[in-house]
Design a protein around this motif. Structure first.
Motif, PDB file in Angstrom:
ATOM      1  N   GLU A 201      28.410  56.762  36.550  1.00 17.66           N
ATOM      2  CA  GLU A 201      27.268  57.169  36.651  1.00 17.66           C
ATOM      3  C   GLU A 201      26.312  56.297  37.221  1.00 17.66           C
ATOM      4  OE1 GLU A 201      27.395  55.171  32.460  1.00 17.66           O
ATOM      5  OE2 GLU A 201      28.629  56.538  33.668  1.00 17.66           O
ATOM      6  N   GLU A 202      26.457  55.109  37.569  1.00 16.28           N
ATOM      7  CA  GLU A 202      25.702  54.112  38.308  1.00 16.28           C
ATOM      8  C   GLU A 202      26.112  54.241  39.915  1.00 16.28           C
ATOM      9  OE1 GLU A 202      24.957  50.116  35.852  1.00 16.28           O
ATOM     10  OE2 GLU A 202      27.084  50.798  36.124  1.00 16.28           O
ATOM     11  N   VAL A 203      27.246  54.618  39.941  1.00 14.41           N
ATOM     12  CA  VAL A 203      27.445  54.931  41.436  1.00 14.41           C
ATOM     13  C   VAL A 203      26.916  56.077  42.105  1.00 14.41           C
ATOM     14  CG1 VAL A 203      29.636  55.616  42.950  1.00 14.41           C
ATOM     15  CG2 VAL A 203      29.869  53.722  41.109  1.00 14.41           C
ATOM     16  N   ALA A 204      26.709  57.131  41.043  1.00 15.13           N
ATOM     17  CA  ALA A 204      26.091  58.461  41.131  1.00 15.13           C
ATOM     18  C   ALA A 204      24.697  58.333  41.411  1.00 15.13           C
ATOM     19  CB  ALA A 204      26.437  59.668  40.121  1.00 15.13           C
ATOM     20  N   ILE A 205      23.965  57.587  40.787  1.00 15.73           N
ATOM     21  CA  ILE A 205      22.739  57.100  40.821  1.00 15.73           C
ATOM     22  C   ILE A 205      22.346  56.666  42.180  1.00 15.73           C
ATOM     23  CG2 ILE A 205      20.803  55.565  39.988  1.00 15.73           C
ATOM     24  CD1 ILE A 205      21.643  56.228  37.383  1.00 15.73           C
ATOM     25  N   LEU A 206      23.099  55.604  42.667  1.00 17.46           N
ATOM     26  CA  LEU A 206      22.950  54.944  43.967  1.00 17.46           C
ATOM     27  C   LEU A 206      23.027  56.022  44.998  1.00 17.46           C
ATOM     28  CD1 LEU A 206      25.449  51.938  44.028  1.00 17.46           C
ATOM     29  CD2 LEU A 206      22.790  51.947  44.220  1.00 17.46           C
ATOM     30  N   ALA A 207      23.699  57.025  45.070  1.00 13.57           N
ATOM     31  CA  ALA A 207      23.759  58.144  45.952  1.00 13.57           C
ATOM     32  C   ALA A 207      22.699  59.260  45.668  1.00 13.57           C
ATOM     33  CB  ALA A 207      25.176  58.533  45.993  1.00 13.57           C
ATOM     34  N   SER A 208      21.733  58.975  44.669  1.00 17.23           N
ATOM     35  CA  SER A 208      20.990  60.207  44.271  1.00 17.23           C
ATOM     36  C   SER A 208      20.032  60.374  45.484  1.00 17.23           C
ATOM     37  CB  SER A 208      20.224  60.014  42.938  1.00 17.23           C
ATOM     38  OG  SER A 208      19.540  58.893  42.817  1.00 17.23           O
ATOM     39  N   LEU A 209      19.117  61.724  45.280  1.00 11.60           N
ATOM     40  CA  LEU A 209      18.121  61.996  46.213  1.00 11.60           C
ATOM     41  C   LEU A 209      17.112  60.691  46.039  1.00 11.60           C
ATOM     42  CD1 LEU A 209      16.715  64.157  47.846  1.00 11.60           C
ATOM     43  CD2 LEU A 209      15.474  64.721  45.536  1.00 11.60           C
ATOM     44  N   GLU A 210      16.626  59.959  45.018  1.00  9.92           N
ATOM     45  CA  GLU A 210      15.980  58.909  44.964  1.00  9.92           C
ATOM     46  C   GLU A 210      16.203  57.750  45.396  1.00  9.92           C
ATOM     47  OE1 GLU A 210      15.183  62.189  42.206  1.00  9.92           O
ATOM     48  OE2 GLU A 210      16.820  61.075  42.405  1.00  9.92           O
ATOM     49  N   LYS A 211      17.539  57.478  45.763  1.00 10.37           N
ATOM     50  CA  LYS A 211      17.774  56.175  46.357  1.00 10.37           C
ATOM     51  C   LYS A 211      17.345  55.019  45.803  1.00 10.37           C
ATOM     52  CE  LYS A 211      20.639  58.484  49.206  1.00 10.37           C
ATOM     53  NZ  LYS A 211      20.287  59.886  49.041  1.00 10.37           N
ATOM     54  N   PRO A 212      17.476  54.946  44.384  1.00  8.35           N
ATOM     55  CA  PRO A 212      17.076  53.646  43.691  1.00  8.35           C
ATOM     56  C   PRO A 212      17.845  52.346  43.867  1.00  8.35           C
ATOM     57  CG  PRO A 212      18.175  54.950  42.116  1.00  8.35           C
ATOM     58  CD  PRO A 212      18.239  55.600  43.587  1.00  8.35           C
ATOM     59  N   THR A 213      17.217  51.097  43.521  1.00  9.10           N
ATOM     60  CA  THR A 213      18.184  49.860  43.468  1.00  9.10           C
ATOM     61  C   THR A 213      18.602  49.873  41.889  1.00  9.10           C
ATOM     62  OG1 THR A 213      16.187  48.617  42.775  1.00  9.10           O
ATOM     63  CG2 THR A 213      16.760  48.921  45.177  1.00  9.10           C
ATOM     64  N   ILE A 214      19.597  49.512  41.574  1.00 14.59           N
ATOM     65  CA  ILE A 214      20.337  49.041  40.381  1.00 14.59           C
ATOM     66  C   ILE A 214      20.827  47.697  40.254  1.00 14.59           C
ATOM     67  CG2 ILE A 214      21.084  51.491  39.856  1.00 14.59           C
ATOM     68  CD1 ILE A 214      23.958  50.565  40.385  1.00 14.59           C
ATOM     69  N   LYS A 215      20.647  47.186  38.983  1.00 13.01           N
ATOM     70  CA  LYS A 215      21.123  45.613  38.775  1.00 13.01           C
ATOM     71  C   LYS A 215      22.524  45.744  38.499  1.00 13.01           C
ATOM     72  CE  LYS A 215      19.596  41.522  36.842  1.00 13.01           C
ATOM     73  NZ  LYS A 215      18.655  40.705  35.877  1.00 13.01           N
ATOM     74  N   ALA A 216      23.350  45.076  38.970  1.00 13.44           N
ATOM     75  CA  ALA A 216      24.971  44.779  38.561  1.00 13.44           C
ATOM     76  C   ALA A 216      25.388  43.413  38.538  1.00 13.44           C
ATOM     77  CB  ALA A 216      25.773  45.718  39.433  1.00 13.44           C
ATOM     78  N   HIS A 217      26.434  43.124  38.069  1.00 15.85           N
ATOM     79  CA  HIS A 217      27.135  41.589  38.290  1.00 15.85           C
ATOM     80  C   HIS A 217      28.278  41.792  39.403  1.00 15.85           C
ATOM     81  CE1 HIS A 217      30.444  42.416  35.165  1.00 15.85           C
ATOM     82  NE2 HIS A 217      29.476  43.026  34.796  1.00 15.85           N
ATOM     83  N   PRO A 230      25.056  34.506  43.629  1.00 19.85           N
ATOM     84  CA  PRO A 230      24.650  34.896  42.161  1.00 19.85           C
ATOM     85  C   PRO A 230      25.595  35.854  41.558  1.00 19.85           C
ATOM     86  CG  PRO A 230      22.698  35.060  43.866  1.00 19.85           C
ATOM     87  CD  PRO A 230      24.124  34.787  44.630  1.00 19.85           C
ATOM     88  N   ARG A 231      25.676  35.596  40.156  1.00 20.37           N
ATOM     89  CA  ARG A 231      26.491  36.618  39.469  1.00 20.37           C
ATOM     90  C   ARG A 231      25.702  38.061  39.418  1.00 20.37           C
ATOM     91  NH1 ARG A 231      30.424  36.065  35.273  1.00 20.37           N
ATOM     92  NH2 ARG A 231      31.624  38.138  35.678  1.00 20.37           N
ATOM     93  N   PHE A 232      24.615  38.074  39.321  1.00 23.57           N
ATOM     94  CA  PHE A 232      23.878  39.271  39.281  1.00 23.57           C
ATOM     95  C   PHE A 232      23.025  39.622  40.565  1.00 23.57           C
ATOM     96  CE2 PHE A 232      24.784  38.764  34.843  1.00 23.57           C
ATOM     97  CZ  PHE A 232      24.974  40.098  34.303  1.00 23.57           C
ATOM     98  N   ILE A 233      23.204  40.806  40.995  1.00 26.62           N
ATOM     99  CA  ILE A 233      22.646  41.186  42.222  1.00 26.62           C
ATOM    100  C   ILE A 233      21.962  42.502  41.915  1.00 26.62           C
ATOM    101  CG2 ILE A 233      24.288  40.081  43.774  1.00 26.62           C
ATOM    102  CD1 ILE A 233      25.840  42.734  44.025  1.00 26.62           C
ATOM    103  N   LYS A 234      21.231  42.967  43.020  1.00 25.78           N
ATOM    104  CA  LYS A 234      20.555  44.380  43.094  1.00 25.78           C
ATOM    105  C   LYS A 234      21.350  44.944  44.194  1.00 25.78           C
ATOM    106  CE  LYS A 234      16.247  43.478  40.689  1.00 25.78           C
ATOM    107  NZ  LYS A 234      14.919  43.407  40.728  1.00 25.78           N
ATOM    108  N   LEU A 235      21.418  46.273  43.808  1.00 31.05           N
ATOM    109  CA  LEU A 235      22.142  47.151  44.922  1.00 31.05           C
ATOM    110  C   LEU A 235      21.430  48.415  45.300  1.00 31.05           C
ATOM    111  CD1 LEU A 235      26.044  47.287  43.630  1.00 31.05           C
ATOM    112  CD2 LEU A 235      25.187  46.412  45.698  1.00 31.05           C
ATOM    113  N   LYS A 236      21.505  48.699  46.567  1.00 34.06           N
ATOM    114  CA  LYS A 236      20.822  49.969  47.000  1.00 34.06           C
ATOM    115  C   LYS A 236      21.614  50.520  48.018  1.00 34.06           C
ATOM    116  CE  LYS A 236      17.402  49.887  49.994  1.00 34.06           C
ATOM    117  NZ  LYS A 236      16.028  49.935  50.370  1.00 34.06           N
ATOM    118  N   LEU A 237      21.698  51.739  48.295  1.00 33.85           N
ATOM    119  CA  LEU A 237      22.109  52.562  49.581  1.00 33.85           C
ATOM    120  C   LEU A 237      20.910  52.626  50.678  1.00 33.85           C
ATOM    121  CD1 LEU A 237      24.735  55.158  48.358  1.00 33.85           C
ATOM    122  CD2 LEU A 237      25.130  52.663  49.310  1.00 33.85           C
ATOM    123  N   ALA A 238      21.141  53.241  51.674  1.00 33.08           N
ATOM    124  CA  ALA A 238      19.859  53.418  52.393  1.00 33.08           C
ATOM    125  C   ALA A 238      18.950  54.142  51.821  1.00 33.08           C
ATOM    126  CB  ALA A 238      20.423  54.027  53.880  1.00 33.08           C
TER     127      ALA A 238
END
Length: 550
Positions: A201-217, A230-238
């Motif tokens: 579900e987190e992978v799907a959220i990254l690709a969603s219309l809103e293009k949010p950032t998510i926190k992951a390790h 760092p062990r924890f990062i923030k990810l985003k797509l374009a």
């Protein structure tokens, strides 16, 4: 033949209604749109072959949204367009739609406008600058993005202007030291699992219309290759067409990830458009196992009228509680609000339409850690023995505790104090960060039960007993409990405490809803635990389109 497409959409930001209206208009089909709460329905009428073609095209064009929970289609017998709504214009800025992307991709044109939503007043040229020499691109922009990627692929940095602000973009370097929660952009969604551990579900959220950032390790393979990362990062797509075409050029060049940092004025290479705009705030999202998506930061997808109606109150917990009740339309219900923050004072509250808001449990304690430890020592003989033993086993930690003072009165500060006493860091901030890391990466099922007690167990209007909490944590540390297990126990035991309290106020005050608010619930593990345990006997709600901490 009549078909009704039904969508459960948990926002009033008008994005879906505008998309459906635009799509149906372009399809030149007879239609109308109705809305009932979160259910938006598109009614269409036509010959069977026309409707089949329409359905196929709609399924391929419908964007996935973090607010879209379910879709269905049914055959209907009645055509009642008297119930049609007048679709309000969408005032939300959308990163980019499929239609805009298709129109832009041949020329790598980042200035193409979306067919719905608010568009910004930007236009060519796109300017590439290196060592004070500038080249302007007015029609075809592919070369501009290629030049930017050549800079990045050569291990150099470039200041890159986007609709979310200007970033300093570079490749990940093994020798570099990055701050916690560094922002990483994969050049393609397929590369995400090469850097981070994510649920589907987190992978799907990254690709969603809103293009949010998510926190992951980061995953074990990446961590072993980049031990200083760092062990924890923030990810985003374009999140706009500028970053999309940069990502596309990076992908073709074989660059899998780039780091997005704050603009660096020392860097003399840049790619930018000339207009000055107000940066679009990107939202951050936490995805729960229950299917709920919590917005942890940002209001760019919040209905403008909802933001306008938020009352500015002196106390942050009252403001958030009032805004959440308004958003969820629960003014006629009896609600318990649990506000736990990383930045503000905590409060557990009650609301009903007769009495308004009542404060129940606050978190209040001494201003410095040494005073709390002295009070533990004075509590009783067991407290004295505990402190004495802790001094013997961890003399440096205990000695340095004299220098620890607190800015906020909340549970996360108590957790930071506990983490410091556990030796997780040389200061509260580092210790707290390590505690949260342990909580998120814990792979077991249960932790030890930590004491969360009230100063007055017979009253609901009281305070958390910080001494019993720290005594419990210190006792498990002296018993040799593993750090990760103990960290998880601190979080899990809090949830059990909140669940027990929710049961009590349900019985005593006929509470109908539990509202969870505040940045502490940005922790995926903590919020999942809350849904799991509190949700057994209660309706648990988070904000839908407002962030959990304003």
């Amino acid at each position: 033949m009549i078909l009704v497409y039904e969508f459960e959409y948990v926002s009033n930001n008008n994005v879906l209604e505008n998309f459906l209206q635009n799509f149906a208009d372009e399809s030149k089909i007879e239609y109308y749109i109705t809305k009932d709460g979160c259910k938006i329905s598109l009614h269409v009428r036509g010959d069977e072959d026309i409707l089949i073609a329409f359905s196929d095209k709609l399924s391929n064009s419908l964007p996935f949204s973090i607010f879209l929970k379910s879709t269905s289609v049914n055959v209907a017998n009645e055509w009642d367009n008297d119930k049609a709504i007048v679709v309000q214009k969408c005032e939300i800025y959308i990163p980019f739609t499929k239609k805009a992307l298709n129109a832009a991709k041949d020329e790598f044109n980042p200035f193409v406008k979306n067919e719905i939503g608010r568009n910004l007043d930007i236009y060519p040229p796109l300017v590439f600058t290196c060592n004070d020499k500038s080249t302007e691109y007015k029609n075809s922009f592919k070369d501009a993005f290629s030049k930017a990627v050549d800079v990045i692929a050569n291990g150099e940095k470039i200041n890159f202007k986007t609709l979310n602000g200007t970033f300093c973009v570079s490749m990940i370097k093994k020798e570099a030291i990055y701050k916690d929660d560094i922002l990483i952009m994969p050049s393609d969604l397929s590369f995400v699992d090469k850097i981070a551990v994510l649920e589907d579900e987190e992978v799907a959220i990254l690709a969603s219309l809103e293009k949010p950032t998510i926190k992951a390790h980061t995953n074990l393979v990446f961590s072993s290759q980049y031990p200083n990362f760092p062990r924890f990062i923030k990810l985003k797509l374009a999140s706009d067409l500028f970053l999309y075409f940069l990502s596309l050029a990076l992908f073709k060049k074989g660059v899998k990830f780039v780091v997005l940092e704050a603009k660096d004025d020392r860097v003399n290479t840049s790619l930018y458009f000339k207009q000055e705009i107000r940066d679009i705030e990107q939202i951050e999202v936490c995805a729960l196992k229950s299917g709920q998506n919590i917005i942890t930061k940002g209001t760019s997808f919040t209905t403008p009228n909802l933001l306008k109606n938020i009352k500015t109150l002196k106390k942050r917990h009252h403001m958030q509680f009032a805004a959440t009740i308004q958003e969820l339309e629960l003014f006629e219900k009896t609600n318990c609000g649990i506000y736990l923050s990383l930045n503000n004072d905590d409060m557990i509250m009650l609301y009903n339409d007769k009495d308004g808001v009542l404060d129940f449990i606050q978190v209040d304690f001494e201003d410095c850690l040494s005073q709390i430890l002295e009070n533990i020592e004075k509590d009783d003989d067991n407290g004295r023995k505990l402190i004495e033993k802790y001094k013997q086993n961890f003399p440096q930690i205990y000695e340095n505790a004299k220098n620890i003072s607190f800015k906020n009165k909340n549970i996360s500060t108590l957790w930071a104090a506990a983490a410091y006493l556990l030796g997780f860091g040389d200061n509260l901030s580092d210790a707290q960060r390590k505690l949260f890391e342990n909580i998120e990466i814990f792979g077991g099922q249960k932790g030890p039960r930590i004491d969360y007690k009230l100063t007055d167990e017979n009253s609901v209007k009281t305070s958390l007993n910080e001494r019993k909490f720290l005594r419990s944590v210190m006792s498990f540390k002296l018993a040799g409990t593993d750090d990760e297990i103990l960290s998880f126990g601190i979080a899990e035991s809090l949830v059990y405490f909140l669940s027990d309290f929710a049961d009590k106020v349900k019985d005593d005050f006929e509470v109908e809803n539990i509202l969870l608010m505040g940045s502490l619930f940005g922790s995926k593990t903590i919020s999942n635990l809350c849904v799991k345990h509190i949700g057994v006997n209660h309706k648990v709600h988070f904000n839908k389109e407002l962030p959990i901490e304003l």
